[in-house]
Design a protein around this motif. Sequence first.
Motif, PDB file in Angstrom:
ATOM      1  N   VAL A  22       1.736  -1.377  -0.075  1.00 37.73           N
ATOM      2  CA  VAL A  22       0.198   0.398  -0.260  1.00 37.73           C
ATOM      3  C   VAL A  22       0.530   1.557  -0.210  1.00 37.73           C
ATOM      4  N   LEU A  23       0.226   1.813  -0.823  1.00 38.13           N
ATOM      5  CA  LEU A  23       1.642   3.336  -1.314  1.00 38.13           C
ATOM      6  C   LEU A  23       1.314   4.430  -1.018  1.00 38.13           C
ATOM      7  N   ILE A  73      -9.459   5.630   3.983  1.00 37.33           N
ATOM      8  CA  ILE A  73     -10.936   4.856   4.627  1.00 37.33           C
ATOM      9  C   ILE A  73     -10.724   3.796   4.759  1.00 37.33           C
ATOM     10  N   GLU A  74     -10.677   2.716   3.371  1.00 37.27           N
ATOM     11  CA  GLU A  74     -10.111   1.971   3.554  1.00 37.27           C
ATOM     12  C   GLU A  74      -8.268   1.178   4.378  1.00 37.27           C
ATOM     13  N   TYR A  75      -7.748   2.098   3.835  1.00 36.81           N
ATOM     14  CA  TYR A  75      -6.527   2.101   3.918  1.00 36.81           C
ATOM     15  C   TYR A  75      -5.769   2.325   5.263  1.00 36.81           C
ATOM     16  N   SER A  76      -5.450   1.920   6.808  1.00 32.75           N
ATOM     17  CA  SER A  76      -5.066   3.297   7.454  1.00 32.75           C
ATOM     18  C   SER A  76      -3.521   2.582   7.784  1.00 32.75           C
ATOM     19  N   ASP A  77      -3.384   1.738   7.481  1.00 31.92           N
ATOM     20  CA  ASP A  77      -1.502   1.538   7.401  1.00 31.92           C
ATOM     21  C   ASP A  77      -1.217   1.608   5.639  1.00 31.92           C
ATOM     22  N   ILE A  78       0.036   1.921   5.503  1.00 32.07           N
ATOM     23  CA  ILE A  78       0.526   2.125   4.935  1.00 32.07           C
ATOM     24  C   ILE A  78       2.358   1.952   4.582  1.00 32.07           C
ATOM     25  N   ASP A  79       2.343   1.186   3.578  1.00 24.26           N
ATOM     26  CA  ASP A  79       4.009   0.226   3.340  1.00 24.26           C
ATOM     27  C   ASP A  79       4.621   0.699   3.649  1.00 24.26           C
ATOM     28  N   LEU A  80       4.799   2.039   2.343  1.00 28.67           N
ATOM     29  CA  LEU A  80       5.750   3.403   2.027  1.00 28.67           C
ATOM     30  C   LEU A  80       4.893   4.369   0.743  1.00 28.67           C
ATOM     31  N   CYS A  81       5.347   5.877   1.753  1.00 26.13           N
ATOM     32  CA  CYS A  81       5.392   6.553   0.800  1.00 26.13           C
ATOM     33  C   CYS A  81       6.471   7.781   0.427  1.00 26.13           C
ATOM     34  N   ILE A 107      -0.121  14.125   6.935  1.00 29.55           N
ATOM     35  CA  ILE A 107      -1.242  12.183   7.517  1.00 29.55           C
ATOM     36  C   ILE A 107      -0.984  11.525   6.439  1.00 29.55           C
ATOM     37  N   ILE A 108      -0.342  11.273   5.421  1.00 33.42           N
ATOM     38  CA  ILE A 108      -0.222  10.088   4.587  1.00 33.42           C
ATOM     39  C   ILE A 108       1.320   9.919   5.673  1.00 33.42           C
ATOM     40  N   ALA A 109       2.138  10.673   5.128  1.00 33.12           N
ATOM     41  CA  ALA A 109       3.191   9.591   5.786  1.00 33.12           C
ATOM     42  C   ALA A 109       3.441   9.586   7.208  1.00 33.12           C
ATOM     43  N   SER A 110       2.641  10.271   7.596  1.00 32.72           N
ATOM     44  CA  SER A 110       2.225   9.728   9.403  1.00 32.72           C
ATOM     45  C   SER A 110       1.832   8.362   9.509  1.00 32.72           C
ATOM     46  N   ALA A 111       1.100   8.320   8.503  1.00 32.16           N
ATOM     47  CA  ALA A 111       0.774   6.326   8.251  1.00 32.16           C
ATOM     48  C   ALA A 111       1.326   5.541   7.651  1.00 32.16           C
ATOM     49  N   LYS A 113       5.100   2.930   7.499  1.00 33.93           N
ATOM     50  CA  LYS A 113       5.631   2.281   7.451  1.00 33.93           C
ATOM     51  C   LYS A 113       7.572   3.011   8.063  1.00 33.93           C
ATOM     52  N   GLU A 114       7.339   3.359   6.277  1.00 33.57           N
ATOM     53  CA  GLU A 114       8.671   4.089   6.041  1.00 33.57           C
ATOM     54  C   GLU A 114       8.605   4.533   4.716  1.00 33.57           C
ATOM     55  N   PHE A 115       8.833   5.723   4.909  1.00 36.35           N
ATOM     56  CA  PHE A 115       8.483   7.456   4.500  1.00 36.35           C
ATOM     57  C   PHE A 115      10.037   8.370   3.803  1.00 36.35           C
TER      58      PHE A 115
END
Length: 220
Positions: A22-23, A73-81, A107-111, A113-115
Amino acid sequence: MNEESKKTAGKRSALFVEDGMVLGLGTGSTVRYAIEAIAGRIRDEGLDVVALPTSKPTEELASSLNIKLSSLIEYSDIDLCIDGADEVDKELNLIKGGGGAHTREKIIASASKEFIVVVDESKMVDRIGGFPVAVEFLGFGKRLVANQLRRIGGDPICRKNFKTDNGNLIFDTKFYIDDPLSLEDRINSIPGVLENGIFSRRRPERVIVGRGERYRVIEK
Ligand code: 5RP
């Protein structure tokens, strides 16, 4: 040179994308190259990824390149931003928001795992603050927000003919910044402020700096 450097950094970041991720997709002219390269990998390698865009322009670009899109709304955990920045210091504190998308970007970067941040060499600085801090605020509190920003040492200038994707206004605010983390928090404590462009609480794990065809990776 700058354009080639942006392309080098953006393309390199796409190699961190893995099947099933999830990106988070940032905004701007550098991350555009990352998005194009990710689309190329989806097409050529059959990667299955889903992406959360941080702005309408990024949403349109990703969708035009057939990248599957979703939302928080669908994904609150993001693997990589992957995102760009306007300034980066040695501790990887950032100034973002030149494109006015920093609220959703944070918001997206904070959610995530890797930024990973992608920039050309001209964005690297000893001390952030040469670039004004974008402060998104509710128009209702305009005067109060401006007064409070001045009280903490800022020089707010309202961005002309601009509304964020959230329907709000921006004060581009020059500060002398010696403690980015404390300033980030102080600005956000002003009533009416939504978010500011200092990324010190959520710094990137990696910054890819392009210089012509070459690049270097700085890690936290
Ligand atoms: C948008 C941003 C951008 O990432 C930042 O302005 C860098 O953009 P560019 O890669 O076009 O220089 O923070 O809000």
